[in-house]
Design an enzyme around this catalytic site. Sequence first.
Site, short mmCIF file in Angstrom:
data_model
loop_
_atom_site.label_atom_id
_atom_site.label_comp_id
_atom_site.label_asym_id
_atom_site.label_seq_id
_atom_site.Cartn_x
_atom_site.Cartn_y
_atom_site.Cartn_z
N CYS A 92 33.80 -46.65 -30.08
CA CYS A 92 33.04 -47.85 -30.43
C CYS A 92 34.00 -49.01 -30.66
O CYS A 92 35.03 -48.86 -31.33
CB CYS A 92 32.25 -47.55 -31.70
SG CYS A 92 30.89 -48.64 -32.02
N HIS A 93 33.67 -50.16 -30.12
CA HIS A 93 34.48 -51.36 -30.32
C HIS A 93 34.29 -51.93 -31.72
O HIS A 93 33.18 -51.87 -32.27
CB HIS A 93 34.08 -52.46 -29.32
CG HIS A 93 34.43 -52.13 -27.91
ND1 HIS A 93 33.60 -51.40 -27.10
CD2 HIS A 93 35.52 -52.43 -27.17
CE1 HIS A 93 34.16 -51.26 -25.91
NE2 HIS A 93 35.33 -51.88 -25.92
N ASP A 126 21.82 -38.43 -51.46
CA ASP A 126 22.84 -38.12 -52.45
C ASP A 126 22.41 -38.52 -53.85
O ASP A 126 22.60 -37.76 -54.81
CB ASP A 126 24.15 -38.82 -52.09
CG ASP A 126 25.22 -38.54 -53.13
OD1 ASP A 126 25.56 -37.36 -53.34
OD2 ASP A 126 25.72 -39.52 -53.73
N MET A 180 24.96 -49.20 -32.27
CA MET A 180 25.60 -48.15 -33.05
C MET A 180 25.77 -48.58 -34.50
O MET A 180 25.62 -47.77 -35.42
CB MET A 180 26.95 -47.75 -32.44
CG MET A 180 26.84 -47.19 -31.02
SD MET A 180 25.53 -45.96 -30.78
CE MET A 180 26.02 -44.68 -31.90
N GLU A 181 26.04 -49.85 -34.71
CA GLU A 181 26.18 -50.37 -36.07
C GLU A 181 24.86 -50.27 -36.83
O GLU A 181 24.84 -49.88 -38.01
CB GLU A 181 26.68 -51.82 -36.03
CG GLU A 181 28.15 -51.95 -35.66
CD GLU A 181 28.46 -51.75 -34.17
OE1 GLU A 181 29.65 -51.70 -33.82
OE2 GLU A 181 27.52 -51.64 -33.34
#
Length: 161
Positions: free
Chosen positions: A80-81, A130, A115-116
């Site tokens: 990924c860039h 969590d 992707m971000e």
Amino acid sequence: MSDEPSELTHTTPEGDAQMVDVGAKPDSARRAVARGTIRLRDSTVDAIREDDIEKGDVLTTARLGAIGAVKHTWETIPLCHGIPITNVETDFAIDDDRVTLTVAVETTGKTGCEMEALQGVTTGLNIVWDMTKAAEKDRDGQYPDTEIEGVRVVAKEKREL
């Protein structure tokens, strides 16, 4: 969805993994939106609404974690860039038995930001898990009602500058 196979751009002719060269592409304004859901017990969702989770403010922590994940996506996805993030928006929808997180990411550059957006959603939902795991565990320490689902890109935009 196109029936035409696309050219593989993340491999060399020999089949080795490589980063795609985007250097010759023109800059454009880009936006991607991703969404996902975590299913929880009704009582856990009520505790999130009432800010009554032992670890603290679940949604604020998840929001900050999602934004941080967006900014560091290139460090965790090998090909990924690293891109200039110009904006991140997070939105939580709370229902009786679930929390849905939507993350919108904007950039101006040579490659997209899907992707971000996905990284923001998955990290944000993992933080919800969590922070609520003590409330979600059963007597055996398992999570029978907890599930992250439906993570996907719901919108992708690109416009010339």
